[in-house]
Scaffold this motif. Structure first.
Motif, PDB file in Angstrom:
ATOM      1  N   ILE A  16       0.869  -1.170   0.000  1.00  0.00           N
ATOM      2  CA  ILE A  16       0.000   0.000   0.000  1.00  0.00           C
ATOM      3  C   ILE A  16       0.913   1.229   0.000  1.00  0.00           C
ATOM      4  CG2 ILE A  16      -1.921   1.183   1.114  1.00  0.00           C
ATOM      5  CD1 ILE A  16      -2.519  -1.704   0.191  1.00  0.00           C
ATOM      6  N   VAL A  17       0.966   1.920  -1.113  1.00  0.00           N
ATOM      7  CA  VAL A  17       1.863   3.068  -1.248  1.00  0.00           C
ATOM      8  C   VAL A  17       1.334   4.259  -0.457  1.00  0.00           C
ATOM      9  CG1 VAL A  17       2.933   4.682  -2.878  1.00  0.00           C
ATOM     10  CG2 VAL A  17       2.605   2.276  -3.524  1.00  0.00           C
ATOM     11  N   LYS A  18       0.019   4.517  -0.613  1.00  0.00           N
ATOM     12  CA  LYS A  18      -0.560   5.701   0.034  1.00  0.00           C
ATOM     13  C   LYS A  18      -2.075   5.582   0.051  1.00  0.00           C
ATOM     14  CE  LYS A  18      -0.365   9.572  -2.241  1.00  0.00           C
ATOM     15  NZ  LYS A  18       0.128  10.817  -2.881  1.00  0.00           N
ATOM     16  N   THR A  19      -2.697   6.080   1.099  1.00  0.00           N
ATOM     17  CA  THR A  19      -4.144   6.260   1.130  1.00  0.00           C
ATOM     18  C   THR A  19      -4.423   7.735   1.415  1.00  0.00           C
ATOM     19  OG1 THR A  19      -4.392   5.825   3.495  1.00  0.00           O
ATOM     20  CG2 THR A  19      -4.491   3.919   2.005  1.00  0.00           C
ATOM     21  N   THR A  20      -5.413   8.304   0.712  1.00  0.00           N
ATOM     22  CA  THR A  20      -5.740   9.717   0.872  1.00  0.00           C
ATOM     23  C   THR A  20      -7.242   9.873   1.066  1.00  0.00           C
ATOM     24  OG1 THR A  20      -3.918  10.276  -0.637  1.00  0.00           O
ATOM     25  CG2 THR A  20      -5.513  12.011  -0.129  1.00  0.00           C
ATOM     26  N   PRO A  21      -7.649  10.420   2.245  1.00  0.00           N
ATOM     27  CA  PRO A  21      -6.831  10.722   3.433  1.00  0.00           C
ATOM     28  C   PRO A  21      -6.281   9.429   4.035  1.00  0.00           C
ATOM     29  CG  PRO A  21      -9.171  10.839   3.960  1.00  0.00           C
ATOM     30  CD  PRO A  21      -9.088  10.641   2.487  1.00  0.00           C
ATOM     31  N   GLU A  22      -5.606   9.514   5.133  1.00  0.00           N
ATOM     32  CA  GLU A  22      -5.059   8.304   5.745  1.00  0.00           C
ATOM     33  C   GLU A  22      -6.193   7.396   6.196  1.00  0.00           C
ATOM     34  OE1 GLU A  22      -2.012   6.897   9.320  1.00  0.00           O
ATOM     35  OE2 GLU A  22      -2.250   9.029   8.834  1.00  0.00           O
ATOM     36  N   ALA A  23      -6.138   6.144   5.771  1.00  0.00           N
ATOM     37  CA  ALA A  23      -7.190   5.191   6.114  1.00  0.00           C
ATOM     38  C   ALA A  23      -7.187   4.907   7.612  1.00  0.00           C
ATOM     39  CB  ALA A  23      -7.000   3.902   5.337  1.00  0.00           C
ATOM     40  N   ASN A  24      -8.395   4.746   8.174  1.00  0.00           N
ATOM     41  CA  ASN A  24      -8.522   4.404   9.586  1.00  0.00           C
ATOM     42  C   ASN A  24      -8.171   2.944   9.860  1.00  0.00           C
ATOM     43  OD1 ASN A  24     -10.525   6.639   8.886  1.00  0.00           O
ATOM     44  ND2 ASN A  24     -10.435   6.802  11.107  1.00  0.00           N
ATOM     45  N   PHE A  25      -8.416   2.096   8.847  1.00  0.00           N
ATOM     46  CA  PHE A  25      -8.154   0.665   9.026  1.00  0.00           C
ATOM     47  C   PHE A  25      -7.944   0.020   7.667  1.00  0.00           C
ATOM     48  CE2 PHE A  25      -9.625  -3.772   9.372  1.00  0.00           C
ATOM     49  CZ  PHE A  25      -8.782  -4.219  10.372  1.00  0.00           C
ATOM     50  N   ILE A  26      -6.968  -0.885   7.603  1.00  0.00           N
ATOM     51  CA  ILE A  26      -6.727  -1.668   6.387  1.00  0.00           C
ATOM     52  C   ILE A  26      -6.848  -3.137   6.755  1.00  0.00           C
ATOM     53  CG2 ILE A  26      -5.018  -2.358   4.663  1.00  0.00           C
ATOM     54  CD1 ILE A  26      -3.989   0.506   4.687  1.00  0.00           C
ATOM     55  N   ALA A  27      -7.763  -3.839   6.095  1.00  0.00           N
ATOM     56  CA  ALA A  27      -8.003  -5.252   6.398  1.00  0.00           C
ATOM     57  C   ALA A  27      -6.772  -6.092   6.054  1.00  0.00           C
ATOM     58  CB  ALA A  27      -9.218  -5.745   5.627  1.00  0.00           C
ATOM     59  N   PRO A  28      -6.601  -7.233   6.718  1.00  0.00           N
ATOM     60  CA  PRO A  28      -5.454  -8.108   6.425  1.00  0.00           C
ATOM     61  C   PRO A  28      -5.450  -8.575   4.972  1.00  0.00           C
ATOM     62  CG  PRO A  28      -6.560  -8.778   8.454  1.00  0.00           C
ATOM     63  CD  PRO A  28      -7.429  -7.738   7.822  1.00  0.00           C
ATOM     64  N   GLU A  29      -4.255  -8.935   4.475  1.00  0.00           N
ATOM     65  CA  GLU A  29      -4.117  -9.324   3.065  1.00  0.00           C
ATOM     66  C   GLU A  29      -4.930 -10.551   2.706  1.00  0.00           C
ATOM     67  OE1 GLU A  29      -0.152  -9.753   1.641  1.00  0.00           O
ATOM     68  OE2 GLU A  29       0.378  -7.646   1.949  1.00  0.00           O
ATOM     69  N   ASP A  30      -5.206 -11.418   3.675  1.00  0.00           N
ATOM     70  CA  ASP A  30      -5.936 -12.643   3.376  1.00  0.00           C
ATOM     71  C   ASP A  30      -7.437 -12.516   3.641  1.00  0.00           C
ATOM     72  OD1 ASP A  30      -5.826 -12.503   6.124  1.00  0.00           O
ATOM     73  OD2 ASP A  30      -5.204 -14.591   6.418  1.00  0.00           O
ATOM     74  N   TYR A  31      -7.911 -11.296   3.917  1.00  0.00           N
ATOM     75  CA  TYR A  31      -9.341 -11.128   4.185  1.00  0.00           C
ATOM     76  C   TYR A  31     -10.126 -11.312   2.887  1.00  0.00           C
ATOM     77  CZ  TYR A  31     -13.584  -9.594   6.484  1.00  0.00           C
ATOM     78  OH  TYR A  31     -14.851  -9.560   7.010  1.00  0.00           O
ATOM     79  N   PRO A  32     -11.219 -12.076   2.905  1.00  0.00           N
ATOM     80  CA  PRO A  32     -11.894 -12.469   1.653  1.00  0.00           C
ATOM     81  C   PRO A  32     -12.438 -11.315   0.804  1.00  0.00           C
ATOM     82  CG  PRO A  32     -12.541 -13.928   3.431  1.00  0.00           C
ATOM     83  CD  PRO A  32     -11.768 -12.819   4.058  1.00  0.00           C
ATOM     84  N   GLN A  33     -12.872 -10.227   1.433  1.00  0.00           N
ATOM     85  CA  GLN A  33     -13.237  -9.020   0.688  1.00  0.00           C
ATOM     86  C   GLN A  33     -12.498  -7.866   1.348  1.00  0.00           C
ATOM     87  OE1 GLN A  33     -17.362  -8.299  -0.281  1.00  0.00           O
ATOM     88  NE2 GLN A  33     -17.599 -10.261  -1.294  1.00  0.00           N
ATOM     89  N   ARG A  34     -11.262  -7.672   0.882  1.00  0.00           N
ATOM     90  CA  ARG A  34     -10.338  -6.757   1.551  1.00  0.00           C
ATOM     91  C   ARG A  34     -10.644  -5.300   1.192  1.00  0.00           C
ATOM     92  NH1 ARG A  34      -3.885  -5.780   0.799  1.00  0.00           N
ATOM     93  NH2 ARG A  34      -3.485  -5.008   2.920  1.00  0.00           N
ATOM     94  N   THR A  35     -10.597  -4.420   2.199  1.00  0.00           N
ATOM     95  CA  THR A  35     -10.836  -3.006   1.959  1.00  0.00           C
ATOM     96  C   THR A  35      -9.927  -2.137   2.809  1.00  0.00           C
ATOM     97  OG1 THR A  35     -12.546  -2.939   3.668  1.00  0.00           O
ATOM     98  CG2 THR A  35     -13.292  -3.323   1.402  1.00  0.00           C
ATOM     99  N   ALA A  36      -9.796  -0.888   2.357  1.00  0.00           N
ATOM    100  CA  ALA A  36      -9.294   0.190   3.201  1.00  0.00           C
ATOM    101  C   ALA A  36     -10.515   0.949   3.694  1.00  0.00           C
ATOM    102  CB  ALA A  36      -8.377   1.115   2.411  1.00  0.00           C
ATOM    103  N   TYR A  37     -10.563   1.222   4.993  1.00  0.00           N
ATOM    104  CA  TYR A  37     -11.738   1.860   5.593  1.00  0.00           C
ATOM    105  C   TYR A  37     -11.391   3.284   6.026  1.00  0.00           C
ATOM    106  CZ  TYR A  37     -15.342   2.929   9.068  1.00  0.00           C
ATOM    107  OH  TYR A  37     -16.338   3.530   9.791  1.00  0.00           O
ATOM    108  N   PHE A  38     -12.216   4.238   5.561  1.00  0.00           N
ATOM    109  CA  PHE A  38     -12.051   5.646   5.915  1.00  0.00           C
ATOM    110  C   PHE A  38     -13.258   6.099   6.732  1.00  0.00           C
ATOM    111  CE2 PHE A  38     -10.034   4.825   1.872  1.00  0.00           C
ATOM    112  CZ  PHE A  38      -8.817   5.491   1.928  1.00  0.00           C
ATOM    113  N   GLU A  39     -13.013   6.870   7.762  1.00  0.00           N
ATOM    114  CA  GLU A  39     -14.083   7.488   8.539  1.00  0.00           C
ATOM    115  C   GLU A  39     -13.641   8.904   8.875  1.00  0.00           C
ATOM    116  OE1 GLU A  39     -16.120   6.914  12.892  1.00  0.00           O
ATOM    117  OE2 GLU A  39     -15.825   5.105  11.684  1.00  0.00           O
TER     118      GLU A  39
END
Length: 452
Positions: A192-215
């Motif tokens: 993950i090079v960058k998230t904009t804005p900074e993500a609050n949470f990034i799911a593990p690489e092996d999570y079946p539906q992986r996401t970056a979560y912003f709040e």
């Protein structure tokens, strides 16, 4: 609040009076009847089914916006010498997706794009022709390269972005955004090079539906983006049916309500396709051949509005990449072949967009790939080599974000998902409601793609 496990209740039939109103496109009266029944003491299964139907009606109303006259004008403006009789025929033959709204025909927003993509006769009559030769040649060359060299590996650097449209902006209010990310599978070295804005949470690489979560609190013209790099490593498989092991596993052969279900029609169709074949590799190939030869590619309305996706494909003999893949998975599981879902993006230097496909397991080869829509497209273009390739193989021009169909996010989304089953473009919500798909835009920027 959206309860993910409640999706199973979609298998419950609607009461007849509500169903009549829905099929006539009298959505307002249908919702009134739903609300009337919800005020009564009714079983939980029916209560949840009716609550889900209200969400479905809200979604489906926004997907069919072209009147017959508007659809005809769209075709006239883009297709040389197009006639009204042609549109009627395309409607009657099921090539142009439509529903009734208050007794009047309304065509799906994607009907034109779907027709141009799938009908070579219409594509040849385009007033402004689109160039697709380079992308097709790029993928064709990869097929030959993988067969000659036993596989292929590519490095991909991609940024995906989501932005709420002006009319849906609620500046100063809290917003939650879930954006898909690459998962650990045939992909590796994910960064993950960058998230904009900074993500609050990034799911593990092996999570079946992986996401970056912003709040965060939404600001004017705010864009949410994830930038990442990864490598795709794929071997070329040419499995021999005579080498198939006598003992096969039984994982990934179960039903998954409400879609991957062995309905009476699915059982009958599966038996008609495989007849008395016992070799699982040949059975899977028979299923692939049936789908690619008989199911027409067609853009679809939101999956959340289709009650049983594989059966829809089996009954209507049409569907997009995900619909065809789900039919393949369901038929495979129905005859005892392990099969599962993969999806994300198709990524080439010429085009980036959502895509779905399937995997199936045959001992001793392990997990193999199946892309019925790419295979069916190859067959329509009389490219038999490419048609054969996509049974067992996959090109490396993918970003895989999902390894399971119908899986919850981490953290979960509070309200109804635009797509409760898959995640290719991301989901957004405010504190009091979901942000509908037509209320935000999605864009992609490819920084680099090169062979390793």
């Amino acid at each position: 609040m959206f309860r993910f496990d409640d999706l199973k209740y979609l298998k419950v039939d609607l009461p007849e009076d509500i169903l009549k109103l829905k099929f006539n496109g009298n959505f307002e009266r249908a919702v009134k009847l739903i609300d009337f029944r919800l005020e009564k003491q009714i079983p939980k299964a029916m209560r949840v089914r009716l609550e889900l139907e209200k969400e479905i009606i809200t979604t489906i109303k926004g997907e069919y916006t072209y009147s017959f006259e508007q659809a005809f004008k769209k075709m006239q403006d883009n297709i040389k010498d197009f006639t009204e009789e042609e549109l009627i025929k395309l409607q009657e033959e099921g090539h142009a997706d439509w529903i009734l709204v208050d007794g009047n025909v309304k065509f799906n927003d994607s009907f034109y794009d779907s027709l141009v993509k799938t009908r070579t006769d219409l594509e040849a009559r385009l007033i402004n022709k689109q160039e697709t030769t380079h992308e097709r040649q790029f993928i064709d060359d990869n097929v030959k390269d993988m067969k000659e060299n036993g596989g292929a590996s590519y490095f991909i650097h991609l940024t995906t972005s989501v932005k709420v449209k002006k009319e849906a902006e609620r500046i100063g209010e809290k917003i939650k955004v879930h954006m898909p990310l690459p998962i650990d599978c045939q992909q590796s070295n994910i960064k993950i090079v960058k998230t904009t804005p900074e993500a609050n949470f990034i799911a593990p690489e092996d999570y079946p539906q992986r996401t970056a979560y912003f709040e965060t609190v939404l600001t004017e013209d705010q864009e949410f983006s994830v930038e990442y790099t990864y490598e795709n490593h794929l071997k070329y498989y040419n499995p021999d049916s005579s080498a198939v092991a006598s003992s096969q596993p039984v994982f990934c052969t179960e039903e998954l309500e409400p879609h991957i279900m062995f309905t009476p029609y699915i059982k009958e169709l599966a038996q008609e396709i495989i007849v008395d074949e016992t070799n699982p590799l040949i059975k899977a190939r028979k299923i692939y051949d049936y789908i690619t030869q008989n199911v027409k590619y067609s853009y679809m309305r939101a999956y959340s509005t289709i009650i049983n996706i594989p059966e829809y494909a089996a009954l209507n003999l049409k569907g997009d990449c995900g619909v065809q893949s789900l039919l393949f998975i369901t038929l495979c599981r129905c005859v005892g072949i392990p099969a599962k879902w993969q999806s994300g993006l198709a990524v080439t230097p010429y085009k980036i967009g959502p895509h779905d496909w399937a995997q199936f397991y045959i001992e001793p080869f392990g997990w193999l790939y199946c892309d019925p829509s790419f295979g069916g497209g190859a067959l329509r273009n009389r490219n038999i080599e490419k048609w054969n390739f996509y049974f067992g193989n996959l090109d490396p021009f993918r970003m895989i974000a999902n390894s399971e169909f119908q899986h919850e996010f981490n953290p979960p989304k509070k309200y109804w998902r635009h797509d409760p089953y898959d995640n290719q473009v991301g989901e957004c919500e405010y504190e009091d409601r979901s942000i509908r798909r037509e209320e935000y835009t999605v864009s992609y920027q490819l920084t680099d793609i090169h062979k390793i």
